[in-house]
Enzyme design. Structure first.
Site, mmCIF file in Angstrom:
data_model
loop_
_atom_site.group_PDB
_atom_site.id
_atom_site.type_symbol
_atom_site.label_atom_id
_atom_site.label_comp_id
_atom_site.label_asym_id
_atom_site.label_seq_id
_atom_site.Cartn_x
_atom_site.Cartn_y
_atom_site.Cartn_z
ATOM 1 N N ARG A 612 43.292 55.608 38.340
ATOM 2 C CA ARG A 612 42.320 55.874 39.397
ATOM 3 C C ARG A 612 41.762 57.288 39.247
ATOM 4 N NH1 ARG A 612 43.849 55.583 45.844
ATOM 5 N NH2 ARG A 612 41.749 55.236 46.678
ATOM 6 N N ASN A 615 38.255 62.257 41.540
ATOM 7 C CA ASN A 615 36.977 62.978 41.632
ATOM 8 C C ASN A 615 36.274 62.869 40.282
ATOM 9 O OD1 ASN A 615 34.948 65.080 41.515
ATOM 10 N ND2 ASN A 615 35.908 65.993 43.321
ATOM 11 N N PRO A 616 35.311 61.974 40.137
ATOM 12 C CA PRO A 616 34.669 61.771 38.831
ATOM 13 C C PRO A 616 33.917 62.998 38.329
ATOM 14 C CG PRO A 616 33.543 60.530 40.565
ATOM 15 C CD PRO A 616 34.816 61.031 41.161
ATOM 16 N N LYS A 617 33.443 63.841 39.228
ATOM 17 C CA LYS A 617 32.743 65.058 38.806
ATOM 18 C C LYS A 617 33.695 66.006 38.100
ATOM 19 C CE LYS A 617 29.721 68.661 40.737
ATOM 20 N NZ LYS A 617 29.084 69.139 41.996
ATOM 21 N N GLN A 622 36.803 67.984 33.193
ATOM 22 C CA GLN A 622 38.063 68.027 32.444
ATOM 23 C C GLN A 622 37.913 67.410 31.065
ATOM 24 O OE1 GLN A 622 40.607 70.067 33.071
ATOM 25 N NE2 GLN A 622 42.153 68.538 33.479
ATOM 26 N N GLY A 686 45.966 60.671 35.013
ATOM 27 C CA GLY A 686 45.621 61.996 34.516
ATOM 28 C C GLY A 686 44.829 61.919 33.226
ATOM 29 N N GLY A 688 43.625 65.204 31.762
ATOM 30 C CA GLY A 688 43.508 66.556 31.223
ATOM 31 C C GLY A 688 43.951 66.681 29.778
ATOM 32 N N GLU A 689 45.063 66.029 29.427
ATOM 33 C CA GLU A 689 45.596 66.145 28.070
ATOM 34 C C GLU A 689 44.893 65.189 27.110
ATOM 35 O OE1 GLU A 689 48.347 68.357 27.886
ATOM 36 O OE2 GLU A 689 48.251 68.578 30.058
#
Length: 722
Positions: A612, A615-617, A622, A686, A688-689
């Site tokens: 999920r 926040n798509p922005k 990221q 997540g 980010g990685e």
């Protein structure tokens, strides 16, 4: 107790702008080096060793001590003796012991702290530090990776118990390889990369009796608190750690580094606050880095492209005093369907400072080797590289013998491939050129990163005026934690976004896991959801409100007093019955000047299954940042160490190259829809990685398609293509 709350106004999933954006653009956001604890502040400057291995025979401090403004010069001769009680968190090296700062004369790496000059001004401290001289009894140093790799060791028991085994095997990879109809056997090398966030490492320390307050750059205030408490032998509750904003870190601020110990040590010694900030060059030697790795991948397949054998060996740099190990080979064991898989992991001990997590630690390096080898296998078999990956897509984690909680690798490959225009690719090597005569290449890669499920706590306080304060001791190094947590809290409470405030970055707040591993939204977000749901439930119950859709602000006005709830999120037992990972696919276009060897990356298209998206922005931001970092890994970043004395040759942003705007073309991330009820309360994984993982092999594979030159070492520089 947790209840499901549905509000008419939905904030989760909306592209909300950063709630802390105004503070950042106006300079009101306070970073570690900007805190002023009041009168008497002194400044500490670190003096580093000039050798990589040996002992200090003398430290000459008289000239520095006689310099105006100098308050103290700490060395191993006069520094306080610290107990260094055992303390090891999940992000620390699991075997070995960190250097005990200024506790003895032993030198284990170049740049190791041998003194701290404390003065009344930063300028005076900097000048005096240049006057400190040392003599050494130098010993032979391990500064060559090749030499160290020849004597590499298996990860110690701590690392192996931590899930980083030296050797794994299922089936019979050797026998299967002998009967394979197509084989690839290649070695891949990735140069050391160093963290270069905008914000330098800094800590300000102040003692008040037996209580220590630290204003520090950290991704984990809780770990800094427990680590410094163990180092000084004081109760953790006597340590305050403040870190409301972090100016980029990428894993470098998860650990507690020597400058924090030095700041606290000096503040105690001189009985006044002391601020220590590392220079850009010192960041290369007093904090960690992505380790240099060498990997061998052997693949065997039948004529249809079905993998029958995978063998993956990896050797990575670690220090002489700690064994830093990472999940280099983990993805190989489950990413593709294969009954016969063997991995072998070794560590090359060198006279360097200990490596540390760096965005996508382990996976990003291992995926480069595996996905490059997959491309080589596709070439041998004359099968489209995307098709080869699709044919070997796995429907179960064969390594752990568990079903995936959700897996969208196939969808990512298809979706990103269509968006990229992969079908227009001419498979012939060197067949595509642009109007300027540059060679055009298309390359792809799969990506994966685990879902880390850490416990976390949060507190929600709802006030009679219809406002709410939600808190947790997490961090925000840039991904938008303030904003995403505010969104979750506002939607769960049923309050307007502007009436909710989220606070973080203080070790006294409800405990939180490390702000890393793409785990913050899942753990802390779930705790925020649970605390807000419970606070709302209590408020409605106390007000005698029977409607679940009641206006909470109106209810609180009637109630007339605040309601508080603290909740802890813990992974469910059911989650342990699944293998949980994010998946992705990356497609890159390169243009190569055949005369100069210059590589440009005009576009990268990626698709991610990250659960999920709150926040798509911010998720888009990221993903773009991760893709930029992957381009840097592929083409630019490389820390050069002088083998004579172990010093970093290019320890500045003038010499250590990172991507700038002119290096970046169109970056186009896509998020495929995923509904995963098992990962956490919010269903997030997540991104980010995973956003950086797979970019480098996609670029390397594209370069091969353009030029016919197989690049097995990173970074790929122009001279390698000439």
């Amino acid at each position: 107790m947790t209840t499901t709350v549905t509000r008419a106004t939905s904030y989760i999933g909306q592209p909300v702008s950063r709630v802390d954006g105004y503070a950042k653009v106006t300079g009101k956001a306070t970073y570690a080096a900007e805190f002023d604890p009041g009168p008497g502040l002194a400044y500490g400057v670190v003096v580093g060793s000039a050798i990589a291995n040996g002992r200090i025979t003398a430290v000459h401090t008289a000239a520095a001590e006689s310099t105006p403004g100098v308050i103290e010069v700490l060395t191993h001769h006069n520094a306080p003796r610290l107990p260094y009680h055992p303390s090891r968190s999940l992000i620390d090296a699991q075997d070995g012991e960190p250097i005990h700062v200024l506790q003895d004369d032993r030198i284990l790496h170049h740049g190791q702290a041998i003194a701290l000059v404390v003065a009344d001004t930063f300028e005076n401290a900097v000048h005096a530090a240049t006057l400190v001289q040392a003599s050494y009894a130098e010993e032979p140093a391990a500064t060559s990776f090749e030499d160290a790799a020849a004597h590499a060791v298996a990860p110690g028991p701590g690392n192996q118990q931590f899930g980083l085994p030296a050797d794994t095997r299922r089936g019979d990879p050797d026998a299967a390889l002998r009967t394979a109809q197509a084989k690839v056997d290649s070695t891949y090398v990735i140069a050391r990369e160093d963290h270069n966030p905008i914000e330098l490492m800094a800590t300000t320390a102040a003692w008040d009796g037996g209580t220590l307050r630290l204003w520090a750059k950290t991704q984990w205030v809780g770990n800094t608190r427990t680590s410094i408490a163990a180092t000084f032998g004081i109760p953790p509750e006597n340590v305050e750690v403040i870190s409301p904003f972090v100016g980029g870190a990428f894993g470098s601020a998860l650990n507690m580094w020597p400058h924090t110990v030095l700041a606290a040590m000096a503040a105690q010694r001189v009985d006044r606050p002391v601020k220590v900030m590392l220079t850009r060059r010192q960041m290369f030697e007093l904090t960690g880095f992505r380790p240099h790795t060498a990997q061998r991948v052997v693949l065997g397949a039948d004529r249809s492209g079905t993998l029958v054998s995978i063998q993956h060996e990896g050797t990575a740099v670690t220090s002489m005093y700690e064994q830093y190990a990472e999940n280099l080979l983990g993805p190989t064991r489950f990413l593709y369907r294969c009954e016969n898989v063997a991995t072998r992991y070794r560590l090359a001990e060198m006279n360097v400072n200990t490596p540390c997590s760096m965005r996508g630690p382990g996976e990003i390096s291992g995926i480069f080797a595996l996905e490059s080898a997959m491309d080589e296998l596709a070439e041998v078999l004359d099968i489209d590289p995307v098709e080869l990956r699709l044919r070997n897509d796995a429907d179960r984690d064969l390594d752990r013998n568990l079903p995936f909680s959700s897996r969208s690798l196939r969808e990512c490959l298809i979706t990103a491939g269509e968006r990229f225009g992969w079908s227009s690719r001419d498979p012939r090597i060197g067949s595509m050129r642009d109007e300027q005569g540059r060679l055009i290449g298309y390359g792809c890669s799969s990506a994966t990163y685990p879902v880390y499920n850490f416990p976390a706590q949060a507190r929600a306080v709802v006030h009679p005026d219809g406002s709410a304060l939600v808190t947790s001791a997490t961090s925000d190094m840039g991904p938008g934690t303030y904003t995403s947590m505010t969104q979750v809290a506002a939607e769960t409470l049923g309050l307007p976004l502007e009436r909710v405030r989220f606070e973080l970055g203080d070790a006294s707040l409800p405990q939180a896991p490390p702000h890393g591993g793409s785990a913050t939204m899942g753990g802390v977000g779930s705790a925020v959801y649970a605390a807000c749901a419970e606070a709302r439930r209590q408020a409605l119950e106390q007000a005698g409100e029977t409607s679940g859709d009641a206006d909470l602000a109106e209810v609180m006005g009637r109630l007339g007093h605040s309601v508080e709830a603290t909740e802890e999120y813990r992974p469910s037992e059911e989650s342990g019955q699944y293998s949980m990972h994010a998946f992705g696919a990356i497609f890159a276009e390169v243009r190569v000047d055949p005369d100069l060897g210059l590589v440009r990356v005009p576009r990268v298209v990626s698709a991610f299954g990250g659960g999920r998206i709150v926040n798509p922005k911010m998720a888009h931001s990221q993903a773009v940042g991760g893709m930029v970092m992957g381009i840097g890994m592929a083409l630019l970043e490389h820390t050069v160490v002088d083998p004579r004395d172990g010093h970093v040759v290019n320890g500045s942003l003038a010499d250590y190259l990172v991507p700038v705007n002119a290096d970046i073309g169109v970056l186009d991330p896509i998020f495929v829809e995923e509904d995963d009820p098992y990962v956490n309360l919010l269903g997030t994984k997540g991104i980010g990685e995973i956003a950086s993982i797979g970019v480098a092999p996609a670029i390397a594979n594209a370069i091969y398609h353009a030029t016919g030159s197989r690049m097995r070492s990173l970074p790929i520089t122009p001279e390698m293509l000439l």
